[in-house]
Motif scaffolding. Structure first.
Motif, short mmCIF file in Angstrom:
data_model
loop_
_atom_site.label_atom_id
_atom_site.label_comp_id
_atom_site.label_asym_id
_atom_site.label_seq_id
_atom_site.Cartn_x
_atom_site.Cartn_y
_atom_site.Cartn_z
N UNK A 104 10.15 4.05 -6.23
CA UNK A 104 8.71 3.97 -5.93
C UNK A 104 7.96 4.89 -6.88
N UNK A 105 7.03 4.34 -7.64
CA UNK A 105 6.15 5.15 -8.47
C UNK A 105 4.92 5.55 -7.65
N UNK A 106 4.41 6.76 -7.93
CA UNK A 106 3.22 7.26 -7.23
C UNK A 106 2.31 7.90 -8.26
N UNK A 107 1.13 7.34 -8.42
CA UNK A 107 0.16 7.85 -9.38
C UNK A 107 -1.23 7.89 -8.76
N UNK A 108 -2.14 8.55 -9.44
CA UNK A 108 -3.50 8.67 -8.95
C UNK A 108 -4.49 8.24 -10.03
N UNK A 109 -5.58 7.64 -9.61
CA UNK A 109 -6.71 7.34 -10.48
C UNK A 109 -7.85 8.26 -10.06
N UNK A 110 -8.43 8.97 -11.04
CA UNK A 110 -9.49 9.95 -10.75
C UNK A 110 -10.78 9.53 -11.43
N UNK A 111 -11.64 8.81 -10.73
CA UNK A 111 -12.91 8.37 -11.33
C UNK A 111 -13.92 9.51 -11.43
N UNK A 112 -14.92 9.28 -12.27
CA UNK A 112 -16.14 10.09 -12.26
C UNK A 112 -17.16 9.35 -11.43
N UNK A 113 -18.44 9.36 -11.83
CA UNK A 113 -19.46 8.64 -11.07
C UNK A 113 -19.23 7.12 -11.15
N UNK A 114 -19.30 6.48 -9.99
CA UNK A 114 -19.07 5.03 -9.88
C UNK A 114 -20.17 4.44 -9.01
N UNK A 115 -20.62 3.26 -9.36
CA UNK A 115 -21.66 2.58 -8.58
C UNK A 115 -21.06 2.05 -7.28
N UNK A 116 -20.99 2.90 -6.27
CA UNK A 116 -20.51 2.51 -4.95
C UNK A 116 -21.48 3.04 -3.90
N UNK A 142 0.88 6.53 3.19
CA UNK A 142 2.13 6.69 2.45
C UNK A 142 3.33 6.69 3.38
N UNK A 143 3.23 7.44 4.48
CA UNK A 143 4.33 7.53 5.43
C UNK A 143 4.68 6.16 6.01
N UNK A 144 3.67 5.33 6.22
CA UNK A 144 3.91 4.01 6.79
C UNK A 144 4.49 3.03 5.77
N UNK A 145 3.97 3.09 4.54
CA UNK A 145 4.33 2.08 3.54
C UNK A 145 5.61 2.43 2.78
N UNK A 146 5.82 3.70 2.45
CA UNK A 146 6.94 4.07 1.60
C UNK A 146 8.30 3.61 2.14
N UNK A 147 8.58 3.74 3.45
CA UNK A 147 9.88 3.25 3.92
C UNK A 147 10.06 1.74 3.72
N UNK A 148 8.97 0.98 3.85
CA UNK A 148 9.05 -0.46 3.64
C UNK A 148 9.35 -0.75 2.17
N UNK A 149 8.69 -0.02 1.27
CA UNK A 149 8.96 -0.19 -0.15
C UNK A 149 10.40 0.21 -0.48
#
Length: 225
Positions: free
Chosen positions: A160-172, A102-109
């Motif tokens: 800049x919008x900042x959101x999160x995706x919170x998965x449950x069990x995922x086939x990874x 975030x620290x690296x990308x946010x200033x560029x955005x």
């Protein structure tokens, strides 16, 4: 204009990369192992816990449209079973690595007029670990959610919008015997990485422009089960 994906070499990150490429986006991947993503615009082998290398990698990419922070580890051990080094490692990767990106990308955005950041949390942050991750892992993902919400407030003046995706069990690769975890969800199913990537792309796209500071729970109802 490039979308940066950390941890884009496997799992949810790789699915996000593939979906973004299919949508015509320019994509750069930052990961320890980038062998699976030779077809992206730029793939850089980076340890996400090294802030200097993260910043240097981002500076090499030019104008950016957004960031997805998929780099993470999922230890299953409990708090009493974890050594200080193990505790430090899970927070270094899951929390500090997200913050460094975030620290690296946010200033560029900011300098480019805005953009979108999506972090990857987990249902473990809501359930307090258990079957879907040990206590240190759950705590780290709760910290990611806190970081996301605070950054949304901080970065909003820059468009800049900042959101999160919170998965449950995922086939990874992070989840051994994923089908055994289906019963932890209301829908009795395990998600594919592509399904989680669809949620990420939703938040990155036009429909996500009026959404910030939110957690999109893509966990088949696991936080209720």
């Amino acid at each position: 204009m490039t979308l940066v994906v950390t941890g884009g070499g496997s799992g949810i990150g790789l699915a996000t990369v593939r979906l973004a490429l299919a949508a015509g986006r320019s994509v750069a991947v930052l990961d320890l192992d980038v062998s699976a993503v030779s077809d992206v615009d730029k793939a850089i082998s980076v340890d996400i816990t090294d802030p200097g290398r993260v910043h240097r990698a981002v500076r090499s990419l030019g104008p950016l449209t957004g960031l997805v922070t998929c780099a993470g580890i999922a230890p299953s051990g409990g708090l009493l079973d974890s050594s200080p080094d193990e505790l430090r490692r899970v927070f270094d990767v899951n929390v500090h690595g997200t913050a460094y990106a975030m620290q690296a990308v946010a200033p560029v955005l900011r300098d480019g007029g805005g953009g979108a950041i999506v972090t990857i949390a987990s249902v473990a942050a809501h359930r307090g670990g258990g079957l879907l991750g040990g206590t240190p892992y759950a705590a780290s993902k709760a910290a990611v959610i806190g970081l996301t919400r605070a950054a949304a407030r901080e970065f909003a003046p820059f468009g800049i919008t900042v959101n999160s995706v919170a998965p449950g069990p995922v086939r990874t690769p992070l989840l051994a015997e994923p089908e055994a975890f289906a019963a932890t969800t209301l829908l009795n199913r395990v998600a594919t990485p592509g399904e989680i990537a669809e949620a990420v792309l939703f938040l990155l796209g036009p429909a996500g422009r009026n959404i910030t500071g939110e957690v999109l729970n893509t966990n088949a109802g696991a936080h209720f089960a």
